[in-house]
Design a protein around this motif. Structure first.
Motif, PDB file in Angstrom:
ATOM      1  N   ILE A 270       1.272  -1.385   0.113  1.00 26.02           N
ATOM      2  CA  ILE A 270       0.121  -0.116  -0.214  1.00 26.02           C
ATOM      3  C   ILE A 270       0.901   1.233  -0.009  1.00 26.02           C
ATOM      4  N   ASP A 271       0.613   2.273  -1.039  1.00 27.72           N
ATOM      5  CA  ASP A 271       1.256   3.611  -0.919  1.00 27.72           C
ATOM      6  C   ASP A 271       0.041   4.683  -0.722  1.00 27.72           C
ATOM      7  N   GLY A 272       0.997   5.974  -0.106  1.00 26.01           N
ATOM      8  CA  GLY A 272      -0.857   7.146  -0.801  1.00 26.01           C
ATOM      9  C   GLY A 272      -0.306   7.599  -2.219  1.00 26.01           C
ATOM     10  N   ASN A 273       0.159   6.989  -2.716  1.00 28.42           N
ATOM     11  CA  ASN A 273       0.840   8.107  -4.150  1.00 28.42           C
ATOM     12  C   ASN A 273       0.505   7.715  -5.281  1.00 28.42           C
ATOM     13  N   LYS A 274      -0.832   7.605  -6.323  1.00 24.31           N
ATOM     14  CA  LYS A 274      -1.076   7.267  -7.313  1.00 24.31           C
ATOM     15  C   LYS A 274      -0.416   6.826  -8.115  1.00 24.31           C
ATOM     16  N   HIS A 275       0.948   7.758  -8.314  1.00 24.88           N
ATOM     17  CA  HIS A 275       2.136   7.429  -9.651  1.00 24.88           C
ATOM     18  C   HIS A 275       2.856   5.820  -8.684  1.00 24.88           C
ATOM     19  N   ALA A 276       3.632   6.171  -7.315  1.00 28.63           N
ATOM     20  CA  ALA A 276       4.367   4.671  -7.101  1.00 28.63           C
ATOM     21  C   ALA A 276       3.199   3.541  -6.963  1.00 28.63           C
ATOM     22  N   VAL A 277       1.425   3.544  -7.119  1.00 34.16           N
ATOM     23  CA  VAL A 277       0.993   2.572  -7.056  1.00 34.16           C
ATOM     24  C   VAL A 277       1.356   1.741  -8.434  1.00 34.16           C
ATOM     25  N   GLN A 278       1.128   3.215  -9.603  1.00 35.29           N
ATOM     26  CA  GLN A 278       0.896   2.304 -10.620  1.00 35.29           C
ATOM     27  C   GLN A 278       2.367   1.745 -11.105  1.00 35.29           C
ATOM     28  N   LEU A 279       3.271   2.646 -10.775  1.00 34.50           N
ATOM     29  CA  LEU A 279       4.507   1.789 -10.883  1.00 34.50           C
ATOM     30  C   LEU A 279       4.660   0.313 -10.066  1.00 34.50           C
ATOM     31  N   ALA A 280       3.943   0.434  -8.621  1.00 37.11           N
ATOM     32  CA  ALA A 280       4.495  -0.816  -7.959  1.00 37.11           C
ATOM     33  C   ALA A 280       3.193  -1.838  -8.827  1.00 37.11           C
ATOM     34  N   LYS A 281       2.516  -1.248  -8.907  1.00 38.93           N
ATOM     35  CA  LYS A 281       1.540  -2.791  -9.671  1.00 38.93           C
ATOM     36  C   LYS A 281       2.120  -3.161 -11.063  1.00 38.93           C
ATOM     37  N   GLN A 282       3.027  -2.137 -11.963  1.00 41.12           N
ATOM     38  CA  GLN A 282       3.369  -2.291 -13.298  1.00 41.12           C
ATOM     39  C   GLN A 282       5.240  -3.866 -12.315  1.00 41.12           C
ATOM     40  N   ARG A 283       5.536  -2.937 -11.967  1.00 41.42           N
ATOM     41  CA  ARG A 283       6.546  -3.809 -11.894  1.00 41.42           C
ATOM     42  C   ARG A 283       5.994  -5.240 -11.261  1.00 41.42           C
ATOM     43  N   LEU A 284       4.822  -5.870 -10.260  1.00 44.84           N
ATOM     44  CA  LEU A 284       4.551  -6.943  -9.439  1.00 44.84           C
ATOM     45  C   LEU A 284       3.617  -7.674 -10.964  1.00 44.84           C
ATOM     46  N   ALA A 285       3.435  -6.895 -11.387  1.00 41.58           N
ATOM     47  CA  ALA A 285       1.881  -7.270 -12.361  1.00 41.58           C
ATOM     48  C   ALA A 285       2.525  -9.164 -12.624  1.00 41.58           C
ATOM     49  N   ASP A 286       3.650  -9.787 -12.707  1.00 46.81           N
ATOM     50  CA  ASP A 286       3.880 -11.164 -12.509  1.00 46.81           C
ATOM     51  C   ASP A 286       3.527 -11.720 -11.428  1.00 46.81           C
ATOM     52  N   SER A 287       3.151 -10.964 -10.055  1.00 49.12           N
ATOM     53  CA  SER A 287       3.122 -11.919  -9.158  1.00 49.12           C
ATOM     54  C   SER A 287       1.625 -11.697  -8.240  1.00 49.12           C
ATOM     55  N   SER A 288       0.793 -12.896  -8.808  1.00 44.58           N
ATOM     56  CA  SER A 288      -0.447 -12.945  -9.162  1.00 44.58           C
ATOM     57  C   SER A 288      -1.408 -12.405  -6.910  1.00 44.58           C
ATOM     58  N   HIS A 289       0.334 -13.546  -6.658  1.00 42.61           N
ATOM     59  CA  HIS A 289      -0.664 -13.084  -5.109  1.00 42.61           C
ATOM     60  C   HIS A 289       0.320 -11.443  -4.276  1.00 42.61           C
ATOM     61  N   VAL A 290       0.216 -10.748  -5.109  1.00 37.42           N
ATOM     62  CA  VAL A 290       0.024  -9.552  -4.105  1.00 37.42           C
ATOM     63  C   VAL A 290       0.119  -8.938  -5.052  1.00 37.42           C
ATOM     64  N   THR A 291      -0.972  -7.876  -4.403  1.00 42.32           N
ATOM     65  CA  THR A 291      -2.141  -6.821  -4.393  1.00 42.32           C
ATOM     66  C   THR A 291      -1.141  -5.096  -3.892  1.00 42.32           C
ATOM     67  N   VAL A 292      -1.071  -4.841  -4.621  1.00 45.34           N
ATOM     68  CA  VAL A 292      -0.537  -3.096  -4.591  1.00 45.34           C
ATOM     69  C   VAL A 292      -2.044  -2.538  -4.984  1.00 45.34           C
ATOM     70  N   ILE A 293      -2.411  -1.400  -3.267  1.00 47.19           N
ATOM     71  CA  ILE A 293      -3.343  -0.956  -3.415  1.00 47.19           C
ATOM     72  C   ILE A 293      -2.786   1.007  -3.099  1.00 47.19           C
ATOM     73  N   GLN A 294      -3.060   1.929  -3.220  1.00 44.92           N
ATOM     74  CA  GLN A 294      -3.466   3.136  -3.161  1.00 44.92           C
ATOM     75  C   GLN A 294      -4.576   3.336  -2.165  1.00 44.92           C
ATOM     76  N   GLY A 295      -3.301   3.613  -0.502  1.00 47.07           N
ATOM     77  CA  GLY A 295      -4.177   4.578   0.311  1.00 47.07           C
ATOM     78  C   GLY A 295      -3.067   4.973   1.397  1.00 47.07           C
ATOM     79  N   VAL A 296      -4.432   6.551   1.801  1.00 55.33           N
ATOM     80  CA  VAL A 296      -3.067   7.298   2.896  1.00 55.33           C
ATOM     81  C   VAL A 296      -3.062   6.759   4.002  1.00 55.33           C
ATOM     82  N   ILE A 297      -1.901   6.454   4.930  1.00 56.22           N
ATOM     83  CA  ILE A 297      -1.984   6.033   6.106  1.00 56.22           C
ATOM     84  C   ILE A 297      -1.461   7.005   6.978  1.00 56.22           C
ATOM     85  N   PRO A 298      -2.203   6.493   8.257  1.00 62.98           N
ATOM     86  CA  PRO A 298      -2.973   5.942   9.379  1.00 62.98           C
ATOM     87  C   PRO A 298      -4.704   5.860   7.955  1.00 62.98           C
TER      88      PRO A 298
END
Length: 226
Positions: A73-101
């Motif tokens: 999870i990350d609060g920045n939409k650009h970072a989340v998009q990049l993480a989703k691209q990086r982990l696209a082949d890892s089906s057991h990984v979910t990347v979401i956007q969310g501001v902590i806490p």
């Protein structure tokens, strides 16, 4: 709310036309730190893990082989998009956007690994206490909490890794049953032995790394060496 808005603007500026603002992929400092974080994990495998502040997903990609399920999870939409691209082949990984806490997720089964790296000094003291409360409610008995933070001052923010880890140690180095474990339906929990144990502490010149186990057993104890 002003601090959150300022932080969002801060990260938007960092990721503006830059897919790797901290040079995670090229700096030896970053690779060395990631390797140290992985090396001090008390377990080789985790069932259900979460990484708060995943950034562009470089560390998530290294955590993924150690987890049956990983939520990043990350609060920045650009970072989340990049993480989703990086982990696209890892089906057991979910990347979401969310501001902590404000948007801290919960899960069933609850997490047996919580990773918090380079994020808490961007929050207020009150928000850090909110994260600490969330940890006590969402870390499974026997689970691991890993926290790692930069020790130097960050322009525009009051706290450093020093103040953050001091607060974490105050919360988790009690050696008592003050932290009440969260119980799943039908699960028996031995509250007498369910405590946060300070498993590892690394004081590097540049960063602090602390690992707690929600258990009184060290790695050697888990493998019946002592």
């Amino acid at each position: 709310m002003q601090a959150v808005n300022y932080a969002e603007t801060y990260f938007d500026a960092l990721y503006n036309d830059n897919s790797d603002p901290w040079q995670y992929q090229t700096r030896w400092y970053e690779k060395r730190k990631r390797d140290m974080c992985l090396a001090v994990l008390p377990k080789a495998q985790y069932h259900n893990a979460i990484e708060l502040g995943c950034g562009n997903g470089v560390f998530s990609a290294l955590l993924a082989p150690h987890c049956q399920a990983l939520l990043s999870i990350d609060g920045n939409k650009h970072a989340v998009q990049l993480a989703k691209q990086r982990l696209a082949d890892s089906s057991h990984v979910t990347v979401i956007q969310g501001v902590i806490p404000d948007e801290l997720p919960t899960a069933k089964p609850i997490f047996d690994l919580i990773v918090i790296s380079e994020i808490l000094y961007y929050l207020s003291h009150h928000d850090i206490d909110t994260v600490i409360t969330w940890i006590t409610q969402n870390l499974a008995v026997g689970g691991t909490l890993l926290c790692c933070h930069w020790r130097y001052a960050i322009d525009g923010f009051a706290m450093t890794g020093e103040t953050v880890h001091q607060r974490l140690c105050q919360a988790f180095n009690k050696g008592s049953n003050a932290v009440e474990p969260k119980q799943e339906q039908g699960q028996h929990i031995d509250t007498k032995n369910s405590v946060f144990t300070h498993q590892s502490k690394i004081i590097d010149s540049d960063f602090l790394l602390d690992v707690w186990q929600y258990s009184p057993e060290s790695v050697a104890m888990q493998e019946n060496l002592v």
